[in-house]
Design an enzyme around this catalytic site. Structure first.
Site, short mmCIF file in Angstrom:
data_model
loop_
_atom_site.label_atom_id
_atom_site.label_comp_id
_atom_site.label_asym_id
_atom_site.label_seq_id
_atom_site.Cartn_x
_atom_site.Cartn_y
_atom_site.Cartn_z
N ASP A 1 -0.08 -4.19 5.85
CA ASP A 1 -0.76 -3.62 7.03
C ASP A 1 -2.24 -3.96 6.95
O ASP A 1 -2.88 -3.68 5.95
CB ASP A 1 -0.61 -2.09 7.04
CG ASP A 1 0.81 -1.64 7.36
OD1 ASP A 1 1.69 -2.52 7.45
OD2 ASP A 1 1.03 -0.43 7.51
N HIS B 1 0.83 -1.20 0.00
CA HIS B 1 0.00 0.00 0.00
C HIS B 1 0.87 1.26 0.00
O HIS B 1 2.08 1.19 0.25
CB HIS B 1 -0.97 0.00 1.18
CG HIS B 1 -0.32 0.07 2.53
ND1 HIS B 1 0.58 -0.87 2.99
CD2 HIS B 1 -0.45 0.97 3.54
CE1 HIS B 1 0.95 -0.55 4.22
NE2 HIS B 1 0.36 0.57 4.57
N HIS C 1 -7.20 -1.98 5.75
CA HIS C 1 -6.33 -0.98 6.35
C HIS C 1 -6.91 0.41 6.12
O HIS C 1 -7.98 0.54 5.53
CB HIS C 1 -4.93 -1.15 5.73
CG HIS C 1 -3.84 -0.39 6.41
ND1 HIS C 1 -3.71 -0.32 7.77
CD2 HIS C 1 -2.80 0.32 5.91
CE1 HIS C 1 -2.64 0.40 8.06
NE2 HIS C 1 -2.08 0.82 6.95
N ASP D 1 5.84 4.73 4.86
CA ASP D 1 6.83 3.79 5.41
C ASP D 1 7.04 2.57 4.52
O ASP D 1 8.03 1.87 4.65
CB ASP D 1 6.46 3.36 6.85
CG ASP D 1 5.02 2.90 7.02
OD1 ASP D 1 4.15 3.38 6.27
OD2 ASP D 1 4.77 2.06 7.91
N HIS D 2 6.14 2.34 3.57
CA HIS D 2 6.26 1.15 2.71
C HIS D 2 6.79 1.46 1.31
O HIS D 2 7.13 0.54 0.57
CB HIS D 2 4.89 0.45 2.60
CG HIS D 2 4.42 -0.09 3.92
ND1 HIS D 2 4.43 -1.42 4.22
CD2 HIS D 2 3.99 0.56 5.04
CE1 HIS D 2 4.00 -1.58 5.47
NE2 HIS D 2 3.72 -0.41 5.98
ZN ZN Z 1 3.02 0.45 7.80
ZN ZN Z 2 -0.04 1.45 6.54
#
Ligand code: ZN
Ligand code: ZN
Length: 317
Positions: free
Chosen positions: A209, A62, A139, A66-67
Site C-alpha cells: 500500500d 505492512h 503509507h 487486511d495484510h
Molecule cells: Zn491494504
Molecule cells: Zn494499508
C-alpha cells in the site's frame, strides 16, 4: 523453469464476493514466496492447490489488518498438518511481537521452526538463485515495497565448442553448463569457454500500500512484472491522497517510468463493482496492464526467452 504468480487475494480492506484479502503467492521451483497474508489466505491456498508443504517465505508489506490477518491461522493449520520444514517471515518492525504474542495468547505450539525477521531498507534476503530488496513505501504506517530479483543465469551452452574441446557428453557437460569449471586431461576448462554471456533472471516488483513517488519508479526499474496497488479510480484522486493509496493512473505512470514489461493492478476498493473502469484508466498510460482477479495466475517468462507472459484463471472447484 516457470515463475508463477498466483493472486490469492486482490481486495483492499473491505472484502467483496469475488475478492479476498491481499495475498500474492510466487511459485518458484518447490518454494512459495508469499507477499502479504490477508485473512482467508489459507483457504485460497487450498483452492489454488498450492498446498502447505512447500518451502515457504512470507513477506509482509505492512501491519494493517487486511495484510496480516491470515498469518496466525495459516501457521496453526501447518502445525496441525505436522509440517516439518521451517517457515521464514519478513516484515516491518512489530511483526515479531504481533506473531509471537498472538501465538502465546492462543497457546499455539509449532513443531516446525519459525524464523521472523524485521526488515530494513536494502537487501532483505539472499538465496542461491534470487535476492529480495525492500524500500520504504509511503503509507499511513511504516510500509515496504519489495523487489524479487533472480540472479544472472549461466549463458547458453555451445555444443560445438564443447565437442571441439573434447569434453565428453555426460556429467561434465552438466557441470560446466551450470557454471562450474572442470578439469579434463589435466587442463582447466572455464565455463566461459563453452558458455555464452550470462543471461538475465526475472524481476518482480510489489508495491504494497503506498502513494506513488519517484523513488518507487527507480526501485522497480526493469521489472518484468510489477504488481501495484490501484485502490482508487482517477476520479477519486482526493480519497487516494487522504488514505495514502494510489489511483489507477498513478500506478500506470509508475509502471511506465520503471519500464516494466507488464503491470498487474490489485487492492481495489470495494466501491468499484466493475474493475474495467480501473483498467481502462490505466491503459491510457501503460499498454500492458491488467486488473488481477483472485485465483488468477500470471506466468513470467525469462526476458531473453522471447516467450509471452501467460495469464489464466484457476478452476477452483
Ligand atoms: Zn491494504
Ligand atoms: Zn494499508
Amino acid at each position: 523453469m516457470s515463475l508463477k504468480v498466483v493472486f490469492l487475494g486482490t481486495s483492499s480492506a473491505i472484502p467483496v464476493p469475488n475478492r479476498s484479502f491481499p495475498s500474492i503467492a510466487v511459485l518458484r521451483k518447490d518454494e512459495v514466496i508469499m507477499i502479504d497474508c490477508g485473512e482467508g489466505t489459507q483457504r485460497q491456498m487450498v483452492l489454488s492447490k498450492i498446498g502447505f508443504g512447500r518451502k515457504m517465505k512470507i513477506i509482509i508489506t505492512h501491519l494493517h489488518g487486511d495484510h496480516v490477518g491470515g498469518i496466525i491461522g495459516l501457521l496453526q493449520t501447518m502445525g496441525m498438518l505436522k509440517r516439518i520444514r521451517p517457515v521464514e517471515i519478513y516484515g516491518p518492525r512489530g511483526i515479531k511481537g504481533f506473531i509471537r504474542s498472538a501465538m502465546q495468547y492462543l497457546k499455539i505450539k509449532l513443531q516446525y521452526q519459525l524464523l521472523i525477521e524485521e526488515v530494513k531498507e536494502g537487501l532483505v534476503l539472499q538465496e542461491k538463485e534470487y535476492e529480495v530488496y525492500a524500500t520504504r513505501a509511503n503509507h499511513l504506517i511504516k510500509s515496504y515495497s519489495y523487489l524479487l530479483k533472480e540472479r544472472l543465469r549461466p549463458g547458453r551452452f555451445d555444443v560445438d565448442k564443447a565437442r571441439k574441446l573434447g569434453i565428453p557428453k555426460g556429467p561434465l557437460w552438466h557441470k560446466i553448463q551450470s557454471g562450474e569449471r572442470i578439469i579434463l586431461n589435466n587442463k582447466i576448462i572455464e565455463p566461459d569457454m563453452v558458455l555464452g554471456p550470462p543471461r538475465p533472471g526475472r524481476i518482480l516488483g510489489f508495491s504494497g500500500d503506498t502513494r506513488p513517488n519517484r523513488k518507487l519508479s527507480e526501485f522497480f526499474k526493469g521489472a518484468d512484472l510489477l504488481i501495484f496497488e490501484a485502490t482508487y479510480s482517477d476520479k477519486d484522486f482526493e480519497k487516494a491522497v487522504e488514505n495514502m493509496h494510489s489511483t489507477s493512473v498513478e500506478a500506470a505512470k509508475i509502471g511506465a517510468k520503471a519500464g516494466a514489461k507488464m503491470l498487474a493492478l490489485i487492492h481495489l476498493s470495494a466501491r468499484y463493482d466493475n474493475p474495467s473502469i480501473i483498467e481502462a484508466e490505466a491503459t491510457k498510460h501503460f499498454s500492458n496492464v491488467v486488473v488481477a482477479n483472485d485465483l488468477e495466475v500470471i506466468e513470467v517468462p525469462y526476458p531473453d526467452s522471447g516467450e509471452p507472459f501467460k495469464r489464466y484463471q484457476i478452476k477452483s472447484f
